[in-house]
Design a protein around this motif. Sequence first.
Motif, mmCIF file in Angstrom:
data_model
loop_
_atom_site.group_PDB
_atom_site.id
_atom_site.type_symbol
_atom_site.label_atom_id
_atom_site.label_comp_id
_atom_site.label_asym_id
_atom_site.label_seq_id
_atom_site.Cartn_x
_atom_site.Cartn_y
_atom_site.Cartn_z
ATOM 1 N N TRP A 220 19.714 -10.386 -25.626
ATOM 2 C CA TRP A 220 20.145 -9.176 -24.913
ATOM 3 C C TRP A 220 19.046 -8.596 -24.030
ATOM 4 O O TRP A 220 19.345 -7.892 -23.064
ATOM 5 N N HIS A 221 17.797 -8.899 -24.309
ATOM 6 C CA HIS A 221 16.730 -8.405 -23.439
ATOM 7 C C HIS A 221 16.808 -9.072 -22.064
ATOM 8 O O HIS A 221 16.588 -8.420 -21.028
ATOM 9 N N GLU A 222 17.120 -10.355 -22.034
ATOM 10 C CA GLU A 222 17.295 -11.036 -20.745
ATOM 11 C C GLU A 222 18.480 -10.446 -19.991
ATOM 12 O O GLU A 222 18.406 -10.212 -18.775
ATOM 13 N N ALA A 223 19.584 -10.190 -20.685
ATOM 14 C CA ALA A 223 20.743 -9.574 -20.040
ATOM 15 C C ALA A 223 20.375 -8.195 -19.493
ATOM 16 O O ALA A 223 20.767 -7.827 -18.372
ATOM 17 N N ALA A 224 19.623 -7.420 -20.267
ATOM 18 C CA ALA A 224 19.204 -6.096 -19.814
ATOM 19 C C ALA A 224 18.305 -6.189 -18.587
ATOM 20 O O ALA A 224 18.406 -5.365 -17.663
ATOM 21 N N ASN A 225 17.444 -7.202 -18.543
ATOM 22 C CA ASN A 225 16.581 -7.385 -17.371
ATOM 23 C C ASN A 225 17.397 -7.686 -16.126
ATOM 24 O O ASN A 225 17.089 -7.197 -15.028
ATOM 25 N N VAL A 226 18.446 -8.502 -16.276
ATOM 26 C CA VAL A 226 19.316 -8.814 -15.139
ATOM 27 C C VAL A 226 20.015 -7.544 -14.653
ATOM 28 O O VAL A 226 20.115 -7.289 -13.443
ATOM 29 N N ALA A 227 20.521 -6.732 -15.580
ATOM 30 C CA ALA A 227 21.173 -5.482 -15.199
ATOM 31 C C ALA A 227 20.213 -4.575 -14.438
ATOM 32 O O ALA A 227 20.596 -3.943 -13.435
ATOM 33 N N ALA A 228 18.969 -4.513 -14.882
ATOM 34 C CA ALA A 228 17.979 -3.691 -14.195
ATOM 35 C C ALA A 228 17.732 -4.200 -12.782
ATOM 36 O O ALA A 228 17.658 -3.409 -11.818
ATOM 37 N N LEU A 229 17.613 -5.525 -12.627
ATOM 38 C CA LEU A 229 17.418 -6.114 -11.303
ATOM 39 C C LEU A 229 18.603 -5.835 -10.388
ATOM 40 O O LEU A 229 18.437 -5.726 -9.165
ATOM 41 N N ASN A 230 19.796 -5.691 -10.980
ATOM 42 C CA ASN A 230 20.997 -5.413 -10.192
ATOM 43 C C ASN A 230 21.258 -3.922 -10.020
ATOM 44 O O ASN A 230 22.354 -3.513 -9.621
ATOM 45 N N GLY A 231 20.268 -3.115 -10.337
ATOM 46 C CA GLY A 231 20.357 -1.690 -10.052
ATOM 47 C C GLY A 231 21.200 -0.887 -11.015
ATOM 48 O O GLY A 231 21.736 0.160 -10.639
ATOM 49 N N ARG A 232 21.301 -1.336 -12.287
ATOM 50 C CA ARG A 232 22.127 -0.629 -13.258
ATOM 51 C C ARG A 232 21.293 -0.237 -14.493
ATOM 52 O O ARG A 232 21.374 -0.883 -15.537
ATOM 53 N N PRO A 233 20.514 0.843 -14.378
ATOM 54 C CA PRO A 233 19.735 1.282 -15.543
ATOM 55 C C PRO A 233 20.610 1.709 -16.714
ATOM 56 O O PRO A 233 20.179 1.625 -17.875
ATOM 57 N N ASP A 234 21.838 2.168 -16.441
ATOM 58 C CA ASP A 234 22.741 2.533 -17.538
ATOM 59 C C ASP A 234 23.094 1.297 -18.363
ATOM 60 O O ASP A 234 23.097 1.330 -19.604
ATOM 61 N N TRP A 235 23.377 0.199 -17.685
ATOM 62 C CA TRP A 235 23.664 -1.053 -18.382
ATOM 63 C C TRP A 235 22.415 -1.580 -19.089
ATOM 64 O O TRP A 235 22.516 -2.122 -20.183
ATOM 65 N N GLU A 236 21.268 -1.455 -18.452
ATOM 66 C CA GLU A 236 20.038 -1.940 -19.085
ATOM 67 C C GLU A 236 19.840 -1.284 -20.443
ATOM 68 O O GLU A 236 19.572 -1.966 -21.445
ATOM 69 N N THR A 237 20.011 0.018 -20.507
ATOM 70 C CA THR A 237 19.832 0.742 -21.776
ATOM 71 C C THR A 237 20.880 0.319 -22.801
ATOM 72 O O THR A 237 20.567 0.045 -23.968
ATOM 73 N N ALA A 238 22.150 0.258 -22.384
ATOM 74 C CA ALA A 238 23.228 -0.107 -23.300
ATOM 75 C C ALA A 238 23.048 -1.506 -23.849
ATOM 76 O O ALA A 238 23.266 -1.755 -25.042
ATOM 77 N N LEU A 239 22.664 -2.433 -22.993
ATOM 78 C CA LEU A 239 22.501 -3.824 -23.424
ATOM 79 C C LEU A 239 21.316 -3.988 -24.361
ATOM 80 O O LEU A 239 21.364 -4.787 -25.300
ATOM 81 N N ARG A 240 20.270 -3.222 -24.124
ATOM 82 C CA ARG A 240 19.054 -3.389 -24.925
ATOM 83 C C ARG A 240 19.129 -2.677 -26.276
ATOM 84 O O ARG A 240 18.492 -3.087 -27.243
ATOM 85 N N THR A 241 19.951 -1.604 -26.347
ATOM 86 C CA THR A 241 19.913 -0.747 -27.533
ATOM 87 C C THR A 241 21.258 -0.561 -28.243
ATOM 88 O O THR A 241 21.282 -0.209 -29.422
ATOM 89 N N GLY A 242 22.356 -0.694 -27.522
ATOM 90 C CA GLY A 242 23.658 -0.353 -28.097
ATOM 91 C C GLY A 242 23.960 1.124 -28.027
ATOM 92 O O GLY A 242 24.942 1.597 -28.612
ATOM 93 N N TYR A 243 23.137 1.867 -27.308
ATOM 94 C CA TYR A 243 23.338 3.296 -27.074
ATOM 95 C C TYR A 243 23.335 3.577 -25.577
ATOM 96 O O TYR A 243 22.792 2.798 -24.784
ATOM 97 N N CYS A 244 23.912 4.722 -25.200
ATOM 98 C CA CYS A 244 23.877 5.139 -23.800
ATOM 99 C C CYS A 244 22.492 5.675 -23.444
ATOM 100 O O CYS A 244 21.776 6.176 -24.315
#
Length: 244
Positions: A220-244
């Motif tokens: 999930w850290h790799e998925a969160a990194n991709v979300a961050a690169l795609n301009g979605r910090p909300d997704w980065e947090t959710a993917l990395r933690t399971g929280y908003c």
Amino acid sequence: MKIAALSDIHGNLAALDAVLDDAHRQGADVIVNLGDIFSGALYPCQTADRLKPLGLPTIRGNHERQLLSNDLSRMGLSDRFARGSLRDDQLAWIRDLPATLKVVEDVLLVHGTPESDLSYFLDTVTEHGCRVATVDEVESRAGNTNATLILCGHTHLQRSMRLDDGRLIVNPGSVGLQAYEDSLPFPHRMEMGSPHARYALVTRTAPGWDVDFRAVEYDWHEAANVAALNGRPDWETALRTGYC
């Protein structure tokens, strides 16, 4: 009969592969897909290429319906990203997906409820936030649906409820996104509290259906990194933690 119920993949290819591998290891007889398959910040096109050849019983979610609109200006970020990534042949496949589907005579697939792809089945949103739905609320939403097992998605939360008449409603949670915020009908958060990919195994037994909620590890850290690169910090947090 052992059914692996998957929902809300949201283009998270690594989570999907992990869940498919686990479902096969657990001896699933059939794998079903309850919609919201592509929209997000990850890999919509690759997810479609992974799923289409499998021929899984699949329904569309609200996001499939929304991303087929031709008015890009009214799409949210997740739908716009998916629409810009998916090919014409993939969009044609999505257009052919049904809103609901019976796998066998007594097993119904829906995304939200039998009547709506936007309604929550096992949760209720109030001005104070989201709570578990009451039996009366769930019975009203189920209506006269003729099925012993109703599989639903949409809320990203693993939940089940058995009604007084024996019908079982199961939400397997989300394969690909473990938390989100929404403003309608009132502001609320849906959070699983861990980043694991989620699905459910539902097995027919002599007494009735038995549910095993699954939580599967993936990168999930790799998925969160991709979300961050795609301009979605909300997704980065959710993917990395399971929280908003």
